[in-house]
Design an enzyme around this catalytic site. Structure first.
Site, PDB file in Angstrom:
ATOM      1  CG  ASP A 134     -56.093 -69.367 -12.676  1.00  0.00           C
ATOM      2  OD1 ASP A 134     -56.034 -69.680 -13.496  1.00  0.00           O
ATOM      3  OD2 ASP A 134     -54.764 -68.787 -11.745  1.00  0.00           O
ATOM      4  CG  ASP A 179     -56.643 -75.220 -12.023  1.00  0.00           C
ATOM      5  OD1 ASP A 179     -56.931 -74.849 -10.758  1.00  0.00           O
ATOM      6  OD2 ASP A 179     -55.735 -74.671 -12.446  1.00  0.00           O
ATOM      7  CG  ASP A 192     -60.484 -73.354  -9.022  1.00  0.00           C
ATOM      8  OD1 ASP A 192     -59.991 -71.962  -8.103  1.00  0.00           O
ATOM      9  OD2 ASP A 192     -59.222 -73.480 -10.011  1.00  0.00           O
ATOM     10  NE  ARG A 247     -53.612 -60.329  -4.635  1.00  0.00           N
ATOM     11  CZ  ARG A 247     -54.501 -59.575  -4.164  1.00  0.00           C
ATOM     12  NH1 ARG A 247     -54.600 -58.159  -3.554  1.00  0.00           N
ATOM     13  NH2 ARG A 247     -55.926 -59.717  -4.713  1.00  0.00           N
ATOM     14  CE  LYS A 288     -58.402 -61.484   0.457  1.00  0.00           C
ATOM     15  NZ  LYS A 288     -56.901 -61.070   0.804  1.00  0.00           N
ATOM     16  CG  ASN A 289     -57.325 -59.334  -8.885  1.00  0.00           C
ATOM     17  OD1 ASN A 289     -57.565 -58.300  -8.418  1.00  0.00           O
ATOM     18  ND2 ASN A 289     -56.992 -60.206  -7.968  1.00  0.00           N
TER      19      ASN A 289
END
Ligand code: B16
Ligand code: MG
Length: 213
Positions: A10, A171, A8, A48, A118-119
């Site tokens: 973030d 996480d 993952d 998002r 998407k970033n």
């Protein structure tokens, strides 16, 4: 035999949650909704648009907005988030992750990314990790976000390894559920999973080998 690791982004490779939180907090406050860090936990691993819907629901004003308005509010948050990302660089890689990735590569273990962000490509570029990841699953190509397993299945497909020979690292509860939903072995950072760790610095090839027994 473990032949692939799916990360993952973030909360595992870097901590962009603080930037998501700052950007959501400022947008929510403009809309008259106050969110705190506890509420922000619910947004981890969530897309998002779904995050925005949760915030609007929390404020009891979801029905005031059309789909078009929701899309433009989400875009506004993303512009603010991208401004905050400008400062991101190699020093923002979480402890032990660079070393762990190198160790995996030296041992011919394929590396995939299953982030709903998407970033993700911009972030990996800034961290200098783009070349070290074999495949980035594209969240816009999968039907359902976490806790549906789609993004993990797509990442395993992309690195060309069967799910049984892959471990995913997450996480968020939504992410661990996504792995369980496709019977992928899981490592949780600060969350319950097949193996739970408190910090990314505890990741190692030796730990991965435990899954081979
Ligand atoms: P973006 P992950 C997730 O990343 C974040 O945890 C979540 O808070 C965010 O809303 C989501 O990415 C979408 O991000 O707005 O950049 O597309 O944990 O799946 O790597
Ligand atoms: Mg995460």
């Amino acid at each position: 035999m473990i032949r692939g690791i799916i990360f993952d982004l973030d909360g595992v490779i870097t901590d962009t949650a603080k930037f998501h939180y700052a950007a959501w907090k400022s947008l929510a406050s403009e809309l008259g909704i106050e969110i705190d860090e506890k509420f922000n936990e619910k947004l981890k691993g969530i897309s998002r648009i779904e995050s925005l819907e949760k915030i609007l629901d929390y404020g009891g004003i979801r029905e005031k907005y059309s789909d078009d308005e929701i899309n433009s509010l989400a875009q506004k948050k993303n512009e603010e988030y991208k401004k905050l990302l400008k400062s991101l660089d190699r020093k923002d890689i979480l402890p032990g992750i660079s070393e762990f990735i190198d160790e995996l590569r030296e041992n011919n273990i394929k590396i995939g990314l299953a982030s709903v962000s998407k970033n993700a490509p911009i972030i990996l570029e800034k961290l200098g990790l783009m070349e070290k990841i074999d495949f980035i699953a594209d969240p816009s190509k999968v039907e359902k976000g976490k806790p549906a397993p789609d993004i993990f299945i797509e990442a395993a497909r992309g690195i060309g390894i069967e799910i049984e020979e892959v471990i995913g690292i997450e996480d968020s509860d939504a992410g661990v559920k996504a792995m369980k939903n496709c019977k992928m072995k899981s490592i949780g950072i600060g969350v319950e999973a097949d193996i739970s760790l408190s910090c990314t610095s505890e990741l190692s090839l030796d730990l991965i080998k435990k899954f081979n027994k």
